[in-house]
Design a protein around this motif. Sequence first.
Motif, mmCIF file in Angstrom:
data_model
loop_
_atom_site.group_PDB
_atom_site.id
_atom_site.type_symbol
_atom_site.label_atom_id
_atom_site.label_comp_id
_atom_site.label_asym_id
_atom_site.label_seq_id
_atom_site.Cartn_x
_atom_site.Cartn_y
_atom_site.Cartn_z
ATOM 1 N N GLN A 37 0.824 -1.203 0.000
ATOM 2 C CA GLN A 37 0.000 0.000 0.000
ATOM 3 C C GLN A 37 0.864 1.262 0.000
ATOM 4 O O GLN A 37 0.572 2.241 -0.695
ATOM 5 C CB GLN A 37 -0.930 0.000 1.206
ATOM 6 C CG GLN A 37 -1.882 1.194 1.257
ATOM 7 C CD GLN A 37 -2.812 1.138 2.464
ATOM 8 O OE1 GLN A 37 -2.791 0.187 3.236
ATOM 9 N NE2 GLN A 37 -3.624 2.163 2.613
ATOM 10 N N ALA A 38 1.949 1.250 0.777
ATOM 11 C CA ALA A 38 2.856 2.395 0.830
ATOM 12 C C ALA A 38 3.525 2.632 -0.526
ATOM 13 O O ALA A 38 3.704 3.776 -0.951
ATOM 14 C CB ALA A 38 3.907 2.181 1.915
ATOM 15 N N PHE A 39 3.899 1.552 -1.217
ATOM 16 C CA PHE A 39 4.488 1.677 -2.556
ATOM 17 C C PHE A 39 3.515 2.353 -3.517
ATOM 18 O O PHE A 39 3.903 3.214 -4.312
ATOM 19 C CB PHE A 39 4.872 0.297 -3.088
ATOM 20 C CG PHE A 39 6.296 -0.097 -2.824
ATOM 21 C CD1 PHE A 39 7.158 -0.405 -3.869
ATOM 22 C CD2 PHE A 39 6.788 -0.181 -1.529
ATOM 23 C CE1 PHE A 39 8.471 -0.778 -3.641
ATOM 24 C CE2 PHE A 39 8.093 -0.554 -1.281
ATOM 25 C CZ PHE A 39 8.949 -0.855 -2.333
ATOM 26 N N SER A 40 2.260 1.968 -3.436
ATOM 27 C CA SER A 40 1.255 2.562 -4.321
ATOM 28 C C SER A 40 0.985 4.014 -3.962
ATOM 29 O O SER A 40 0.874 4.877 -4.841
ATOM 30 C CB SER A 40 -0.041 1.747 -4.260
ATOM 31 O OG SER A 40 0.161 0.436 -4.772
ATOM 32 N N ALA A 41 0.898 4.294 -2.651
ATOM 33 C CA ALA A 41 0.606 5.654 -2.214
ATOM 34 C C ALA A 41 1.719 6.617 -2.604
ATOM 35 O O ALA A 41 1.472 7.787 -2.912
ATOM 36 C CB ALA A 41 0.389 5.684 -0.697
ATOM 37 N N ALA A 42 2.970 6.139 -2.594
ATOM 38 C CA ALA A 42 4.116 6.977 -2.985
ATOM 39 C C ALA A 42 4.345 6.973 -4.491
ATOM 40 O O ALA A 42 5.314 7.577 -4.964
ATOM 41 C CB ALA A 42 5.375 6.487 -2.272
ATOM 42 N N LYS A 43 3.465 6.284 -5.219
ATOM 43 C CA LYS A 43 3.522 6.197 -6.685
ATOM 44 C C LYS A 43 4.795 5.519 -7.194
ATOM 45 O O LYS A 43 5.225 5.745 -8.329
ATOM 46 C CB LYS A 43 3.346 7.579 -7.327
ATOM 47 C CG LYS A 43 2.018 8.249 -6.976
ATOM 48 C CD LYS A 43 1.781 9.497 -7.779
ATOM 49 C CE LYS A 43 0.471 10.187 -7.357
ATOM 50 N NZ LYS A 43 -0.690 9.304 -7.468
#
Length: 275
Positions: A37-43
């Motif tokens: 989720q963090a990877f996606s949120a940070a693009k």
Amino acid sequence: MFVQLLTIATIAISSVVAQNATNATSTSNVTIASVAQAFSAAKIVPDVLPSFNPTALLGVVFTDNTTGASVNVTPGANLTREQNAIRPQVFLTSNDTSLASQTFVLVMVDPDAPTPQNPSAAQIRHFLAPGLQANGSLAAGSALVNNTPAISDFLRPSPPAGSDPHRYTLLLFVQPANFTTVAPTFVNASTPISNFNVSLFAQEVGLGSPIAGNFFFTGPDSNSTNSTNSTSTASGAAGSPTSPGSGTSSAFGRMEVSWAGIGFATILFAVSSLL
């Protein structure tokens, strides 16, 4: 007087123990899902990877170049350049016992060079190390060690003055049997580190998808923070990982020392008031 002092000391030490217990609890809430989720949120997905479906956790521990303290990387944490100047130790945590016999490739890239607004040189290849193997229990967080030279030696983060913080991304892949033969045809010691594409490289050499990853932010010295407790909004869901392996500490570990100092200061104040 000594009875009073003993009572005060007991209360202060109990407070320290209670705070440490709270910190221990708060450092154990990173999950595979929260990292993704963090990877996606940070693009980072899709800027670095088209998708990211990890099956394990990658622990990253730097040694502060100034203080010598261990810095346990929370996905999305802000680190200073002194905190990540030295090649990190890495750890793999997984319940998949089949990974214990595997060999791994670790890659670190910067997708924001020279600036996030103008990543014309991205990706910068900061590290490319094959031949890593688990040395310990994967369930407890095994150190990954190797005796082979890196294809690209570790290059410390150095974002240019005036830039916003960069997303330094570490990815762990299972190494295919023919990697040492195939990889040098695409990357070697003379290959420019700029305009690297980790997804394309992985496809060309048969690495497949990464099984684990981690990332942190670092800006120029004037923009960097002095605490690994500071995290970007994008990393809020990732929480704070337990430091895998022995002999490592995190920002929370340093917080425990601070609370201990408060406890002893309380004792000293009490003594002075009783004398």
